[in-house]
Design a protein around this motif. Structure first.
Motif, short mmCIF file in Angstrom:
data_model
loop_
_atom_site.label_atom_id
_atom_site.label_comp_id
_atom_site.label_asym_id
_atom_site.label_seq_id
_atom_site.Cartn_x
_atom_site.Cartn_y
_atom_site.Cartn_z
N ALA A 477 0.84 -1.21 0.00
CA ALA A 477 0.00 0.00 0.00
C ALA A 477 0.87 1.25 0.00
O ALA A 477 1.98 1.26 0.53
CB ALA A 477 -0.92 0.00 1.22
N GLY A 478 0.34 2.35 -0.58
CA GLY A 478 1.13 3.56 -0.71
C GLY A 478 0.67 4.72 0.14
O GLY A 478 1.34 5.76 0.20
N GLU A 479 -0.46 4.58 0.84
CA GLU A 479 -0.98 5.70 1.63
C GLU A 479 -2.01 5.19 2.62
O GLU A 479 -2.69 4.19 2.36
CB GLU A 479 -1.61 6.74 0.70
N ILE A 480 -2.12 5.87 3.76
CA ILE A 480 -3.10 5.54 4.79
C ILE A 480 -4.09 6.68 4.95
O ILE A 480 -3.69 7.83 5.17
CB ILE A 480 -2.41 5.28 6.16
N LEU A 481 -5.38 6.38 4.82
CA LEU A 481 -6.45 7.32 5.15
C LEU A 481 -6.95 6.94 6.54
O LEU A 481 -7.63 5.94 6.71
CB LEU A 481 -7.58 7.25 4.12
N LEU A 482 -6.57 7.74 7.52
CA LEU A 482 -6.78 7.36 8.93
C LEU A 482 -7.99 8.08 9.51
O LEU A 482 -7.93 9.26 9.88
CB LEU A 482 -5.52 7.69 9.73
N ASN A 483 -9.10 7.36 9.59
CA ASN A 483 -10.32 7.87 10.22
C ASN A 483 -10.28 7.58 11.72
O ASN A 483 -9.36 6.93 12.22
CB ASN A 483 -11.55 7.21 9.60
#
Length: 568
Positions: A477-483
C-alpha cells in the motif's frame, strides 16, 4: 494522416489527460497499433505504475521501436511520469528490464532512510527551472517561444511516485527543472530538441498543469533556434528544507437516497439519516448535502488539493454494474483536474449473474473511469488477518498486492476505521499495541488500543491499527487514510494521539481524517503530527469552514499550502 496521439499501454487513469486535452480545445487520437505512432505529428505518453510493466507492455505491443523512431524523427514528444522514466536506460524498480535508452541514466528509489520524507512522494511540490534563454532582441521575446513549456517556479505541481532520476550534471543539457524532496534533488522535467517530459502529472496539477499542456499543444517550445539567443543552464541549489506542501482533501460520501438519486451525505457517528420528529437517529430521510459532480467541481474551484469519493451506496456490492458511480467519476474528471480517489467495494466480487470479478478488475474499471487512486477498507482488514495468521508471508493475491503490482503502490490507499478500546494497564491487553492517553476512558483508564472495524464501522475485529498499517505497508500500500470513529462528526479536532502513533509506525504518507471543526484543527494536526494531508467532509459540505479559509489560515502560520489561479 498525422495529428495528436495518446500512447496508452493499458495501465492507470488516462481519461483525465484526454479530458484535459479536450478542455483546451484539442482532439486526441488513441494509438491502437504501432503504425499510429509513426504517422502521428505529436505523441503524449502518460506512463503509470511500474517501470518494468510499462516497458514490457511497450515491447509486447511492438510499440518500443516505433516510439524510438518517432522521437529520433524530431517530432514533438511529451512523456509524463513513467512516460518520462522510460526514456532512460534502466530503473532500480526493475533492473533487468531495459528502458528506451534515449537518455543515459538510471531511475532510482527515493532514500527511505531520510526521516524528512515519506515514500511515495505524493502531493504538491515546487520545481526549480535550470534552463533560461538569453534573448538578443526584443522581437524574439515577442514571438512567445517558451523553453520552460509553461512551467513556472512560482507554481507547485502534483507528484505521485516512489522512483525518480537523481540530478546528474553529465546529462545537464536534458534537464529543464529539478525538485527537492527531503534531502534529495531529482529531475522533475526534461527538455531537449523535440523531447519534453515531466515527472509530475500536469493533468492533475490544476490550472498550473493545464497551462503546461497548452504550451506543448500550441508548440511554444518547438523550434527554438540557438542562432540568435543563448540557452543558460544553471546548477540546482539545495535548500535547508524542501517546498513540499500539505494537502487539504475534500471527502464526499455518496449513496442513493430514498428516492433513488445519488447524493452526497454525511452522518453523525456514521448515521446518515436526519433526526425524526422524536429526535431519534435512523428514522428520517437520508441527509442530502448536494449532487456529487457539482460539489466536486465546487471544491476544485475552491482550491481542494484532492477529492475523495466514498461509495456507500448499495451498488458497491457489484461495482462493475455500478453505472451511476462510474458515471460520476467520468463526469467529474471532465472538469476537475486534481487527483480523484474512489473507495467502497474494492475487493473480489461475484456479480448477480454469478460471474467472478477480481479486485484488480474492479480497480481497473474505476481507473479507466477517471480515478487516480482506490481506497480499500474492510478488505484490507481481512487481508491483514490472513497475512498475520500466515506468519507475515505475502500471498501475492490480495487486493492490495495485485493492484499495487499492476498500478504501483501510489494507487493503493488503505482506509482505516478504528475505535478506542480502553484498558487499565498494558498487561490487560498483551496482544495489541497500546498507547498511554491523555484522555482517560469512562472508568478512568489511561491506556487504550485502537480496534479496526469493517462494514462501515459496524463490526469490530481482533486487530489493532498498528498491526493493520504496518502490514498493509509491507503488502504494497502507498498511503493511509486514517479515520477515527470516536471523533467522526464531533467537530472537536483530529485524534492527534492516534495520528502521531500511526505516523511514527509507517514510512508511507498518512491522511488525517475525522473530527475537524475549525481552521485551527488543520494547523494543529500538521504542527503536532507532521502528517502529509488532512481530510474533511461535513464542514466543507455545509460551508461552515470553507476550504480557502483553511488555506489562508495555514498560510498565515507559514505552513506550506498550494495556491492556484483559474487562468489559462
Amino acid at each position: 494522416m498525422g495529428g495528436l496521439y495518446l500512447l496508452d499501454y493499458g495501465a492507470g487513469n488516462v481519461r483525465s489527460l484526454v479530458n484535459a486535452v479536450n478542455r483546451l480545445g484539442y482532439e486526441i487520437e488513441w494509438v491502437k497499433e504501432p503504425g499510429d505512432i509513426l504517422k502521428a505529428d505529436k505523441v503524449i505518453f502518460p506512463g503509470v505504475g511500474a517501470f518494468g510493466s510499462a516497458m514490457q507492455s511497450l515491447v509486447e505491443k511492438n510499440y518500443a521501436e516505433p516510439l524510438k523512431h518517432f522521437i529520433k524523427s524530431g517530432k514533438p514528444f511529451m512523456g509524463i511520469c513513467v512516460g518520462l522514466q522510460t526514456l532512460f536506460e534502466r530503473s532500480e524498480e526493475n533492473p533487468n528490464v531495459p528502458g528506451l535508452g534515449i537518455i543515459p541514466g538510471t531511475v532510482k528509489l527515493f532514500n527511505k532512510d531520510d526521516n524528512n520524507k515519506a515514500v511515495p512522494h505524493m502531493g504538491w511540490n515546487k520545481v526549480n527551472c535550470l534552463k533560461e534563454i538569453k534573448y538578443n532582441n526584443v522581437q524574439q521575446q515577442k514571438e512567445g517561444k517558451d523553453i520552460h513549456c509553461g512551467i513556472k517556479q512560482d507554481n507547485v505541481y502534483y507528484f505521485i511516485h516512489s522512483y525518480a532520476v537523481p540530478y546528474n550534471e553529465d546529462i545537464k543539457e536534458w534537464i529543464l527543472s529539478t525538485t527537492q524532496y527531503g534531502n534529495e534533488i531529482f529531475i522533475s522535467s526534461i527538455q531537449k530538441d523535440n523531447v519534453f517530459g515531466t515527472q509530475f502529472h500536469p493533468e492533475k496539477s490544476g490550472y498550473a498543469g493545464l497551462r503546461i499542456l497548452k504550451s506543448f499543444l500550441e508548440g511554444r517550445s518547438e523550434n527554438i533556434s540557438l542562432d540568435d539567443k543563448e540557452i543558460i543552464i544553471k546548477n540546482p541549489i539545495k535548500l535547508p528544507k524542501d517546498k513540499f506542501t500539505k494537502r487539504i482533501i475534500a471527502c464526499l460520501d455518496v449513496r442513493t437516497n430514498d428516492q433513488g438519486d445519488l447524493v452526497v451525505t454525511k452522518g453523525d457517528q456514521y448515521d446518515v439519516r436526519e433526526r425524526s420528529t422524536n429526535n431519534d437517529f435512523g428514522c428520517g430521510q437520508i441527509r442530502n448535502l448536494g449532487k456529487p459532480v457539482d460539489l466536486a467541481r465546487r471544491y476544485f474551484d475552491d482550491g481542494a488539493d484532492e477529492i475523495t469519493f466514498l461509495n456507500i451506496t448499495s451498488f458497491r456490492n457489484c461495482p462493475l454494474t455500478d453505472l451511476p458511480m462510474l458515471q460520476i467519476l467520468k463526469l467529474t474528471s471532465e472538469t476537475v483536474f486534481v487527483p480523484l480517489t474512489i473507495g467502497g467495494g474494492i475487493r473480489d466480487v461475484i456479480d448477480p449473474d454469478g460471474k467472478f470479478h477480481s479486485a484488480l478488475e474492479v480497480a481497473g474499471e474505476y481507473f479507466r473511469s477517471g480515478a487516480d487512486k482506490v481506497s480499500i477498507g474492510s478488505d484490507a482488514v481481512y487481508a491483514v488477518e490472513k497475512y498475520l495468521a500466515n506468519d507475515k508471508k505475502l500471498s501475492g493475491n490480495t487486493s492490495i498486492e495485485t493492484i499495487a503490482h499492476a498500478y504501483g503502490s501510489q494507487a493503493v490507499v488503505i482506509s482505516v476505521d478504528p475505535r478506542r478500546i480502553y484498558v487499565n494497564s498494558p498487561e490487560a491487553e498483551p496482544n495489541h499495541h497500546l498507547i498511554k492517553t491523555s484522555f482517560p476512558g469512562p472508568n478512568g483508564e489511561f491506556w487504550c488500543w485502537y480496534q479496526c472495524t469493517v462494514k462501515g464501522g459496524r463490526e469490530g475485529r481482533d486487530i489493532d491499527v498498528h498491526q493493520l498499517v504496518t502490514s498493509c505497508e509491507a503488502m504494497g500500500a502507498g498511503e493511509i487514510l486514517l479515520n477515527c470513529m470516536d471523533k467522526d462528526g464531533t467537530n472537536s479536532g483530529y485524534d492527534l494521539e492516534l495520528i502521531d502513533d500511526v505516523k511514527k509506525a509507517v514510512r508511507i504518507p498518512v491522511i488525517a481524517s475525522s473530527g475537524a471543526g475549525k481552521e485551527e484543527h488543520f494547523a494543529e494536526v500538521f504542527d503536532k503530527t507532521n502528517v502529509e494531508a488532512a481530510l474533511a467532509a461535513g464542514i466543507f459540505h455545509r460551508q461552515e469552514v470553507p476550504i480557502q479559509n483553511v488555506k489562508n489560515y495555514l498560510r498565515e502560520r507559514n505552513i506550506l499550502i498550494r495556491s492556484d489561479d483559474s487562468s489559462l
